[in-house]
Scaffold this motif. Structure first.
Motif: not given
Length: 191
Positions: A61-62, A64
């Motif tokens: 996610n994002n 990371k």
């Protein structure tokens, strides 16, 4: 006359394609980089770091995982095993080159990509691996030798940190040998 200590391998630097998603959730090639070959000084061996993760399971996610990978690369402090995560690298072996006998606290997948390699275990057993063969090292003492007198060999390694290992009550820790310990920083994952 002795061969040069750190000859260049004939293998090209690999291009690593990193995928991701666009704003509509469709798959895209997010990044493409050529990973330069790094020489292990004095060992007639070189490697290309392809990717790392720093947690298991990795958090995508994002981006990371990408940020953590880039942080490790820019720090210059990656050990043989990435504690708590994984790493993927090509390792290039000069003709008849032999590594030191060593053990990492990790589950390793080793795939022969080019040439032929001999896997030696600490019981003296030697096994020939050919192109496409896979060795799964489970925190065992081992060494690698390029079987050819004239040709380079290349292996792809994926190392995953693992739980501490005990056999018959004896704790088996990382052991890089005297030579390996003078070149590599301990992974620090076997405390």
């Amino acid at each position: 006359m002795a061969p040069p200590q750190d000859p260049n391998s004939p293998f090209t630097d690999p291009t690593v394609l990193l995928t991701g998603h666009d704003s509509n959730g469709k798959a895209i090639v997010q990044n493409s980089t050529v990973e330069a070959t790094q020489i292990y000084a004095g060992m007639r061996t070189s490697h290309n770091l392809l990717y790392t993760t720093s947690e298991s399971p990795p958090d995508l996610n994002n981006d990371k995982d990408i940020k953590l990978h880039n942080d490790i690369k820019s720090s210059g402090k990656l050990n043989i095993v990435n504690a708590g995560g994984t790493l993927m690298r090509y390792v290039n072996f000069a003709p008849q080159n032999t590594t030191v006998m060593h053990r990492t606290q990790s589950l390793d997948y080793g795939v022969v990509m080019e040439g032929e390699m001999i896997m030696e275990l600490d019981d003296g057993n030697e096994t020939l691996l050919r192109r496409g063969d896979v060795a799964i090292q489970r925190a065992t003492m081992h060494a690698w030798k390029n079987a050819s007198k004239t040709e380079w060999a290349r292996m792809l390694f994926v190392l995953q940190d693992c739980q501490s290992l005990s056999v018959e009550g004896q704790r088996l820790k990382e052991d890089l040998g005297v030579v390996g310990s003078s070149i590599f920083t301990p992974s620090g994952n076997d405390k």
